[in-house]
Scaffold this active site. Structure first.
Site, short mmCIF file in Angstrom:
data_model
loop_
_atom_site.label_atom_id
_atom_site.label_comp_id
_atom_site.label_asym_id
_atom_site.label_seq_id
_atom_site.Cartn_x
_atom_site.Cartn_y
_atom_site.Cartn_z
N ASN A 120 -10.69 -3.49 -6.48
CA ASN A 120 -9.34 -2.14 -7.37
C ASN A 120 -9.80 -2.31 -9.06
O ASN A 120 -10.17 -1.17 -9.80
CB ASN A 120 -8.27 -2.81 -7.59
CG ASN A 120 -7.28 -2.71 -6.53
OD1 ASN A 120 -6.44 -3.45 -5.97
ND2 ASN A 120 -7.43 -1.86 -5.48
N ASP A 147 0.97 -1.27 0.09
CA ASP A 147 -0.14 -0.47 -0.15
C ASP A 147 0.53 1.21 0.27
O ASP A 147 1.69 1.37 0.75
CB ASP A 147 -0.95 -0.17 1.87
CG ASP A 147 -1.86 0.87 1.14
OD1 ASP A 147 -2.89 1.35 0.45
OD2 ASP A 147 -2.72 1.29 2.10
C1 FPP Z 1 -1.79 0.33 -3.80
O1 FPP Z 1 -0.92 1.63 -3.63
C2 FPP Z 1 -0.99 -0.45 -4.73
C3 FPP Z 1 -2.43 -1.36 -5.08
C4 FPP Z 1 -3.35 -1.26 -5.10
C5 FPP Z 1 -1.07 -2.48 -6.18
C6 FPP Z 1 -0.07 -2.41 -6.31
C7 FPP Z 1 0.73 -3.32 -7.40
C8 FPP Z 1 1.84 -2.60 -7.89
C9 FPP Z 1 3.10 -2.51 -6.46
C10 FPP Z 1 1.99 -3.57 -9.10
C11 FPP Z 1 3.67 -4.16 -9.38
C12 FPP Z 1 3.11 -5.54 -8.85
C13 FPP Z 1 2.84 -6.59 -9.44
C14 FPP Z 1 3.05 -7.78 -9.06
C15 FPP Z 1 3.90 -7.24 -10.28
P1 FPP Z 1 -2.24 2.40 -3.37
O2 FPP Z 1 -3.03 2.44 -5.09
O3 FPP Z 1 -3.90 1.96 -2.81
O4 FPP Z 1 -2.09 3.87 -2.52
P2 FPP Z 1 -2.71 4.81 -2.30
O5 FPP Z 1 -3.04 3.85 -1.26
O6 FPP Z 1 -1.26 5.46 -1.93
O7 FPP Z 1 -3.10 5.68 -3.22
#
Ligand code: FPP
Length: 242
Positions: free
Chosen positions: A68, A20
């Site tokens: 998501n 996150d």
């Molecule tokens: C949450 O951060 C993260 C995600 C929903 C996506 C995670 C994906 C990756 C790290 C991409 C690569 C993964 C692989 C396996 C290749 P957020 O966007 O919710 O952050 P925020 O809470 O700060 O908005």
């Protein structure tokens, strides 16, 4: 101070990670959310390397939840593209460290191109047994448990299973990856104290390590620190200290 891996008495077999803070990391730098996810993909690579070095057998990362899909189409598309390009980038490392790729979630819901790319690496790494890298994709734990209940109900209806024979192992045995041991450690970055519909059944007895670090800043050293914190925990599974 850096963590001395040799000093760790116990290494968890399976570590699950809620990645996150990509969005906030990007926002603080005036970058796009996809830039944050792209940097986050480098952290996934770092954790894979660190886990192989420490002797952790299973790593599960929560890359895309069933919720998501509600994100703006541009971000969903960007994440799918990033997944494909990340697989290209990780491929050599998966072979070098003999890491098997597995997917946990609604595989059929993913775009065809993504499924094809994933299938290529799933097939190419399927015989590796040293380490397993599990990507939770279009994953939701309540959905997984609901699906398991439905499969069990169908077996009961078909006369293959008696209701009185249903136990915890029956339920575990009908989850998406029934042969994978439960995680002993769950790491969540960026400080939120939530499970966000992630492995609710499997994390029943896991230790939680919550760090304020945003996912793109979570690298080898931060992973080793989490292992060190795990070593300091007293795991009793509801029993008393001996
Ligand atoms: C949450 O951060 C993260 C995600 C929903 C996506 C995670 C994906 C990756 C790290 C991409 C690569 C993964 C692989 C396996 C290749 P957020 O966007 O919710 O952050 P925020 O809470 O700060 O908005």
């Amino acid at each position: 101070m850096s963590v001395d891996l040799q000093s760790l008495q116990k290494i968890p077999r399976h570590v699950a990670l809620i990645m996150d803070g990509n969005g906030r990391w990007a926002q603080e730098r005036g970058l796009s959310r996809i830039d944050g996810h792209t940097e986050g993909a480098q952290s996934v690579r770092a954790v894979l390397r660190a886990a192989a070095q420490a002797g952790v057998e299973f790593i599960t990362v929560y890359a895309f939840s069933t919720e998501n899909w509600k994100r703006p189409p541009k971000e969903v598309e960007g994440l799918m593209k990033l997944l494909v390009s990340s697989l290209d980038a990780y491929e050599q490392e998966l072979h070098d460290s003999k890491i098997r790729l597995r997917i946990m979630g609604q595989f059929e819901r993913l775009p065809l191109l993504v499924r094809r790319r994933l299938q290529k690496t799933l097939d190419a790494t399927k015989d590796y047994t040293d380490h397993t890298f599990i990507i939770a994709l279009s994953y939701g734990s309540r959905m997984e448990i609901t699906d398991a209940a439905r499969k069990i109900a169908e077996k009961v209806k078909a006369g293959e299973l008696k209701p009185s024979d249903i136990n915890e192992q029956t339920l575990s045995g009908h989850l998406y990856l029934p042969d994978v041991p439960d995680p002993e450690l769950m790491i969540r970055t960026s400080g939120e104290l939530r499970l966000s519909n992630f492995m609710l059944w499997q994390l029943s007895y896991a230790e939680f390590h919550i760090t304020d670090t945003y996912w793109p800043d979570f690298r080898e050293e931060q992973f080793f620190q989490a292992l060190e914190a795990f070593n300091g925990r007293d795991r009793r599974y509801g029993g008393v200290k001996k």
